[in-house]
Write an enzyme that holds these catalytic residues in place. Sequence first.
Site, PDB file in Angstrom:
ATOM      1  N   CYS A  72       0.816  -1.226   0.000  1.00 57.66           N
ATOM      2  CA  CYS A  72       0.000   0.000   0.000  1.00 57.66           C
ATOM      3  C   CYS A  72       0.844   1.268   0.000  1.00 57.66           C
ATOM      4  O   CYS A  72       0.339   2.347  -0.312  1.00 57.66           O
ATOM      5  CB  CYS A  72      -0.921   0.022   1.214  1.00 57.66           C
TER       6      CYS A  72
HETATM    7  N1  CO8 Z   1     -19.832  -9.229   8.561  1.00 56.56           N
HETATM    8  C1  CO8 Z   1     -20.330  -9.243   9.829  1.00 56.56           C
HETATM    9  N2  CO8 Z   1     -19.569  -9.383  10.908  1.00 56.56           N
HETATM   10  C2  CO8 Z   1     -18.236  -9.545  10.731  1.00 56.56           C
HETATM   11  C3  CO8 Z   1     -17.651  -9.549   9.451  1.00 56.56           C
HETATM   12  C4  CO8 Z   1     -18.506  -9.385   8.329  1.00 56.56           C
HETATM   13  N3  CO8 Z   1     -18.044  -9.359   7.089  1.00 56.56           N
HETATM   14  N4  CO8 Z   1     -16.319  -9.706   9.565  1.00 56.56           N
HETATM   15  C5  CO8 Z   1     -16.072  -9.804  10.879  1.00 56.56           C
HETATM   16  N5  CO8 Z   1     -17.231  -9.728  11.588  1.00 56.56           N
HETATM   17  C6  CO8 Z   1     -17.411  -9.816  13.047  1.00 56.56           C
HETATM   18  C7  CO8 Z   1     -16.325 -10.665  13.681  1.00 56.56           C
HETATM   19  O1  CO8 Z   1     -16.708 -12.029  13.660  1.00 56.56           O
HETATM   20  C8  CO8 Z   1     -16.279 -10.110  15.091  1.00 56.56           C
HETATM   21  O2  CO8 Z   1     -17.304 -10.661  15.850  1.00 56.56           O
HETATM   22  P1  CO8 Z   1     -17.078 -10.993  17.407  1.00 56.56           P
HETATM   23  O3  CO8 Z   1     -16.777  -9.661  18.050  1.00 56.56           O
HETATM   24  O4  CO8 Z   1     -18.373 -11.594  17.817  1.00 56.56           O
HETATM   25  O5  CO8 Z   1     -15.899 -11.918  17.463  1.00 56.56           O
HETATM   26  C9  CO8 Z   1     -16.613  -8.631  14.900  1.00 56.56           C
HETATM   27  O6  CO8 Z   1     -17.264  -8.519  13.626  1.00 56.56           O
HETATM   28  C10 CO8 Z   1     -15.397  -7.735  14.911  1.00 56.56           C
HETATM   29  O7  CO8 Z   1     -14.400  -8.294  13.988  1.00 56.56           O
HETATM   30  P2  CO8 Z   1     -12.995  -7.629  13.766  1.00 56.56           P
HETATM   31  O8  CO8 Z   1     -12.322  -7.456  15.096  1.00 56.56           O
HETATM   32  O9  CO8 Z   1     -12.258  -8.378  12.707  1.00 56.56           O
HETATM   33  O10 CO8 Z   1     -13.469  -6.228  13.175  1.00 56.56           O
HETATM   34  P3  CO8 Z   1     -12.753  -4.825  13.216  1.00 56.56           P
HETATM   35  O11 CO8 Z   1     -13.631  -3.909  13.973  1.00 56.56           O
HETATM   36  O12 CO8 Z   1     -11.317  -4.901  13.585  1.00 56.56           O
HETATM   37  O13 CO8 Z   1     -12.804  -4.413  11.661  1.00 56.56           O
HETATM   38  C11 CO8 Z   1     -11.303  -4.340   9.759  1.00 56.56           C
HETATM   39  C12 CO8 Z   1     -12.155  -5.208  10.703  1.00 56.56           C
HETATM   40  C13 CO8 Z   1     -12.257  -3.456   8.972  1.00 56.56           C
HETATM   41  C14 CO8 Z   1     -10.525  -5.236   8.826  1.00 56.56           C
HETATM   42  C15 CO8 Z   1     -10.351  -3.458  10.598  1.00 56.56           C
HETATM   43  O14 CO8 Z   1      -9.669  -4.242  11.549  1.00 56.56           O
HETATM   44  C16 CO8 Z   1      -9.317  -2.734   9.766  1.00 56.56           C
HETATM   45  O15 CO8 Z   1      -9.629  -2.019   8.840  1.00 56.56           O
HETATM   46  N6  CO8 Z   1      -8.049  -2.862  10.128  1.00 56.56           N
HETATM   47  C17 CO8 Z   1      -6.940  -2.205   9.403  1.00 56.56           C
HETATM   48  C18 CO8 Z   1      -6.694  -2.943   8.165  1.00 56.56           C
HETATM   49  C19 CO8 Z   1      -5.621  -2.336   7.312  1.00 56.56           C
HETATM   50  O16 CO8 Z   1      -5.336  -1.176   7.312  1.00 56.56           O
HETATM   51  N7  CO8 Z   1      -5.049  -3.188   6.566  1.00 56.56           N
HETATM   52  C20 CO8 Z   1      -4.085  -2.792   5.629  1.00 56.56           C
HETATM   53  C21 CO8 Z   1      -4.255  -3.720   4.501  1.00 56.56           C
HETATM   54  S1  CO8 Z   1      -3.748  -3.055   3.029  1.00 56.56           S
HETATM   55  C22 CO8 Z   1      -2.141  -3.538   2.713  1.00 56.56           C
HETATM   56  O17 CO8 Z   1      -1.182  -2.990   3.130  1.00 56.56           O
HETATM   57  C23 CO8 Z   1      -1.975  -4.722   1.867  1.00 56.56           C
HETATM   58  C24 CO8 Z   1      -1.648  -4.306   0.487  1.00 56.56           C
HETATM   59  C25 CO8 Z   1      -1.876  -5.413  -0.436  1.00 56.56           C
HETATM   60  C26 CO8 Z   1      -3.079  -5.204  -1.283  1.00 56.56           C
HETATM   61  C27 CO8 Z   1      -3.288  -6.364  -2.154  1.00 56.56           C
HETATM   62  C28 CO8 Z   1      -4.711  -6.523  -2.614  1.00 56.56           C
HETATM   63  C29 CO8 Z   1      -5.349  -7.812  -2.221  1.00 56.56           C
END
Ligand code: CO8
Length: 371
Positions: free
Chosen positions: A156
């Site tokens: 990214c």
């Molecule tokens: N629908 C409903 N509920 C869900 C879903 C869903 N889709 N997914 C998870 N839940 C539930 C979970 O089961 C969990 O439930 P419980 O509390 O009962 O266990 C609850 O929601 C909370 O889950 P999370 O803790 O996973 O949720 P978050 O609040 O942390 O949100 C995010 C998840 C949105 C992913 C968040 O953590 C986030 O954005 N984090 C930062 C991510 C980031 O910046 N990543 C960088 C990636 S980019 C990069 O550098 C890679 C480049 C390569 C790109 C290549 C392309 C493929």
Amino acid sequence: MQQAVIAATGLYTPEQSISNVELVEAFNSYVERFNADNADAIAAGTVEALTPSSAEFIEKASGIKARFVMNKSGILDPAIMRPVIAERPNEEISILAEMAVAAAREAIAKWGKPVSEIGAVLCAASNMQRAYPAMAIEVQQALGIEGFAFDMNVACSSATFGIKTAADFIASGSAKAVLMVNPEICSGHLNFKDRDSHFIFGDVATAVVVEAADRADGGWDILGTRLKTQFSNNIRNNFGFLNNAAPEGIGATDKLFVQEGRKVFREVVPMVSEMIVSHAADLGIDPTGLKRLWLHQANINMNAMIGRKVLGRDPTPEENVIILDTYANTSSAGSIIAFHRANSDFAAGDTGLICSFGAGYSAGTVFVRKR
Ligand code: CO8
């Protein structure tokens, strides 16, 4: 030492878009089918039932409402769940290069100078279509640019690393102007069967022309660039040229994007906030006086926290540009889309920050001032 300027930018947006509701409907059909097909094994406890996704969760947790993609029908077909993009013959331009060229044409047209003034092309992106020949050389050929070209991948953060590389080429006299492109087909490496991440990414391409300050007519002075990397396993994609040699073959899911999203959030927000504040201090810039932040677009809550730490107050929507609501995370292109779409109101002397962060971990800061 020759200073560098961001002279122009360009954007290519795919025609097709998928809303959260459409994406979740396809995912939940897949889940229903999987659970029905595996009902006996699930009842016996040998297979775990899949849990449905939710459009409300996606928007609340990430700020994403929709994403642009190169192929919608394959992603939304519960029997396919991936983009279907036909391979092209070697004689035809590849799809990634085609997207990059479209964005580059806009940037070059805005720049208004002949391509003969460009001495280098950098393709800076998360995923290249192939190992070689370089995408950058294909783009160079398509646009009729002389000089040299190469690919670089810093996930990214690729675009800020690309701008820094371009500025260094200009400072050292290797080129008078550099074209940097960021084509991203993130959907090609996203596991649309994974509830935790199926909503995160979109496809797009951006382009930036960086030019020597003594030749530039306008644009943005690059006041300073800083790069940082720190190893982490929390965002990974194990796809690579050795996959074919692995005993289990190519099909494993870790050959697509995987992450520990919570850990990424917790660890990257302080790392990036501190980096911005200390880089600003070293440049003699008061971060609270920045007119605008064009941050990497991964998560709206992440950007709000970084914005608050940098500006020392809750940023307004004008100060902290968000485009991930309609584009999702477009990896390297995100901060450049934000910059491209929200800079026309800047007056000479106004200062802002382009900043990207992501896998590696990696982060890059580029402070710019309107000329
Ligand atoms: N629908 C409903 N509920 C869900 C879903 C869903 N889709 N997914 C998870 N839940 C539930 C979970 O089961 C969990 O439930 P419980 O509390 O009962 O266990 C609850 O929601 C909370 O889950 P999370 O803790 O996973 O949720 P978050 O609040 O942390 O949100 C995010 C998840 C949105 C992913 C968040 O953590 C986030 O954005 N984090 C930062 C991510 C980031 O910046 N990543 C960088 C990636 S980019 C990069 O550098 C890679 C480049 C390569 C790109 C290549 C392309 C493929």
